[in-house]
Design an enzyme around this catalytic site. Structure first.
Site, PDB file in Angstrom:
ATOM      1  N   LYS A 164     -14.576  -0.521  -4.886  1.00 46.86           N
ATOM      2  CA  LYS A 164     -13.003  -1.600  -5.268  1.00 46.86           C
ATOM      3  C   LYS A 164     -13.154  -2.698  -3.450  1.00 46.86           C
ATOM      4  O   LYS A 164     -13.741  -1.602  -2.489  1.00 46.86           O
ATOM      5  CB  LYS A 164     -12.306  -0.134  -4.236  1.00 46.86           C
ATOM      6  CG  LYS A 164     -10.864  -0.924  -4.371  1.00 46.86           C
ATOM      7  CD  LYS A 164      -9.558   0.049  -4.170  1.00 46.86           C
ATOM      8  CE  LYS A 164      -8.574  -0.458  -4.199  1.00 46.86           C
ATOM      9  NZ  LYS A 164      -7.814   0.204  -4.596  1.00 46.86           N
ATOM     10  N   ARG A 168      11.871  -1.649  -3.135  1.00 48.80           N
ATOM     11  CA  ARG A 168      12.655  -0.737  -2.397  1.00 48.80           C
ATOM     12  C   ARG A 168      14.666  -1.057  -1.721  1.00 48.80           C
ATOM     13  O   ARG A 168      14.780  -2.512  -2.305  1.00 48.80           O
ATOM     14  CB  ARG A 168      12.155  -0.834  -1.143  1.00 48.80           C
ATOM     15  CG  ARG A 168      10.902  -0.799  -0.483  1.00 48.80           C
ATOM     16  CD  ARG A 168      10.068  -1.706   0.892  1.00 48.80           C
ATOM     17  NE  ARG A 168       9.202  -0.555   1.122  1.00 48.80           N
ATOM     18  CZ  ARG A 168       8.842  -0.380   2.367  1.00 48.80           C
ATOM     19  NH1 ARG A 168       9.345  -1.664   2.891  1.00 48.80           N
ATOM     20  NH2 ARG A 168       8.047   0.692   2.810  1.00 48.80           N
ATOM     21  N   ARG A 215      -1.718   1.473  -3.112  1.00 45.48           N
ATOM     22  CA  ARG A 215      -0.799   1.926  -3.940  1.00 45.48           C
ATOM     23  C   ARG A 215      -1.162   3.489  -3.531  1.00 45.48           C
ATOM     24  O   ARG A 215      -1.880   4.024  -3.289  1.00 45.48           O
ATOM     25  CB  ARG A 215      -1.174   2.023  -5.234  1.00 45.48           C
ATOM     26  CG  ARG A 215      -1.416  -0.584  -5.129  1.00 45.48           C
ATOM     27  CD  ARG A 215      -1.552  -0.023  -6.130  1.00 45.48           C
ATOM     28  NE  ARG A 215      -1.577  -0.060  -7.645  1.00 45.48           N
ATOM     29  CZ  ARG A 215      -1.901   0.962  -8.788  1.00 45.48           C
ATOM     30  NH1 ARG A 215      -3.120   0.656  -8.446  1.00 45.48           N
ATOM     31  NH2 ARG A 215      -0.265   1.132 -10.395  1.00 45.48           N
TER      32      ARG A 215
HETATM   33  C1  BTN Z   1      -4.283  -0.170  -3.086  1.00 42.27           C
HETATM   34  O1  BTN Z   1      -4.379   0.149  -3.088  1.00 42.27           O
HETATM   35  O2  BTN Z   1      -5.624  -0.889  -3.905  1.00 42.27           O
HETATM   36  C2  BTN Z   1      -3.253  -1.649  -2.495  1.00 42.27           C
HETATM   37  C3  BTN Z   1      -3.716  -1.910  -1.337  1.00 42.27           C
HETATM   38  C4  BTN Z   1      -3.209  -3.622  -0.546  1.00 42.27           C
HETATM   39  C5  BTN Z   1      -3.604  -3.527   1.497  1.00 42.27           C
HETATM   40  C6  BTN Z   1      -3.132  -4.794   1.835  1.00 42.27           C
HETATM   41  S1  BTN Z   1      -3.773  -4.910   3.165  1.00 42.27           S
HETATM   42  C7  BTN Z   1      -2.696  -6.002   3.527  1.00 42.27           C
HETATM   43  C8  BTN Z   1      -1.074  -5.866   2.717  1.00 42.27           C
HETATM   44  N1  BTN Z   1      -0.391  -4.394   4.004  1.00 42.27           N
HETATM   45  C9  BTN Z   1      -0.725  -3.739   3.648  1.00 42.27           C
HETATM   46  O3  BTN Z   1      -0.009  -2.667   4.255  1.00 42.27           O
HETATM   47  N2  BTN Z   1      -1.212  -2.936   2.267  1.00 42.27           N
HETATM   48  C10 BTN Z   1      -1.647  -4.400   1.736  1.00 42.27           C
END
Ligand code: BTN
Length: 321
Positions: A184, A318, A119
């Site tokens: 986290k 998007r 995020r």
């Molecule tokens: C966050 O920032 O907390 C969200 C992280 C989300 C990571 C997952 S891994 C599978 C999917 N592919 C990505 O590129 N991002 C999500």
């Protein structure tokens, strides 16, 4: 590379000659590939006269083993399950499945992401064969407004899946971080394609840290943890099976009942209820006491001026591909 890793994942020694013969290449080519795997962060020992072996045996992702761990009703809602050895981001794969009409219940996983994203424009560190990176597609018919609270319901599903495989002590941080021991453990990234006021497809991207190799850990910019720092022997395939199951069951219920059906469970896992918090918005910081969430997943913040409802960025929109 994938075939070489499959041969090595038993954790036993294999000579360069044996590996070369099985893969139809020479010893030198094996040596080069071993170096590449090491560059990607895998611990591989090389001992003269014995050959190569992984520092730790590995469990690679396996579609059948994942399906074997799924609940029957969820398995009925699973349309496809693809495993990629390497991809940019499983969300990219799922977005193109959604854009090409894949529809509800298409899931994919990857052993490694080269451009995993989180995020707020952050990257998601995604080393090879270490953690879980998975994404799924679900189609909704009432536009983005009906998706309020979906990321929080997703966090509840992940917490329940972690509980299924024996992980205790999971807490949630609004809107959708999954914490273990105050750091986290997992993150959720929802993305959407289609008509924001009508029929749209949501991609749910989940990253769960299972084992974080040291070299990769250095690149993480937030306080993180991984499952193997708290529990030993949790199977990645079993975890993936439970996560996909819980997500599908959540989505089936969410499409009929919305976030309200998950609110009490979210609040029972809330790691910040009653605590003083600061909400960082683009414009200003807002201080107050966290007081759970409302019926659409907004944070209830008790401030000097009364209760404020803070809305999270639920999905990042998007353009249709
Ligand atoms: C966050 O920032 O907390 C969200 C992280 C989300 C990571 C997952 S891994 C599978 C999917 N592919 C990505 O590129 N991002 C999500």
């Amino acid at each position: 590379m994938e075939r070489l890793l499959r041969l090595l994942c038993d954790g036993e020694f294999h000579t360069g000659d044996q590996l070369g013969e099985l893969l139809g290449v020479g010893r030198a080519a094996i040596w080069k590939q071993i170096q590449k795997l090491q560059d990607w962060g895998l611990g591989i020992q090389s001992v003269k006269g014995k050959g190569y072996r992984l520092a730790q045996p590995l469990e690679l992702l396996d579609a059948q083993r994942i399906r074997d761990c799924m609940d029957e009703q969820a398995a009925g809602a699973l349309k496809s399950l693809d495993i990629h050895f390497q991809t940019t981001s499983t969300n990219d794969v799922a977005m193109s499945m959604a854009a090409s009409g894949g529809g509800s219940g298409c899931f994919c996983l990857a052993e490694q992401q080269t451009a995993g994203r989180g995020r707020r424009g952050r990257s998601w560190v995604s080393p090879l064969a270490s953690n879980l990176y998975l994404s799924g597609v679900w189609e909704f018919y009432n536009g983005a407004a009906a998706l309020e609270g979906l990321s929080l319901a997703t966090a509840v599903a992940i917490a329940d899946a972690l509980h299924d495989v024996g992980v205790t002590g999971i807490r949630l941080k609004w809107p959708n971080d999954i914490l273990l021991g105050n750091a986290k453990l997992a993150g959720i990234l929802l993305e959407m394609t289609g008509d924001p006021s009508g029929r749209c497809q949501v991609v749910l991207g989940i990253g769960i840290n299972h084992h974080m190799p040291q070299a990769a850990a250095a690149a993480i910019e937030q306080k993180w943890t991984a499952l193997d720092l708290h529990h030993s022997g949790i199977s990645r395939n079993a975890l993936a099976g439970h996560v996909i199951s819980r997500l599908l069951l959540m989505l089936l219920q969410f499409q009929d009942e919305g976030f309200e059906a998950f609110r009490a469970r979210w609040q029972s896992l809330d790691g910040y209820s009653g605590q003083e918090v600061v909400i960082k918005t683009g414009a200003a910081d807002i201080e107050g006491v966290a007081d759970g969430v409302n019926e659409t997943g907004g944070l209830r913040l008790i401030t000097a001026a009364g209760v404020e409802i803070i809305k999270g960025g639920e999905v990042s929109l998007r353009a249709r591909a």
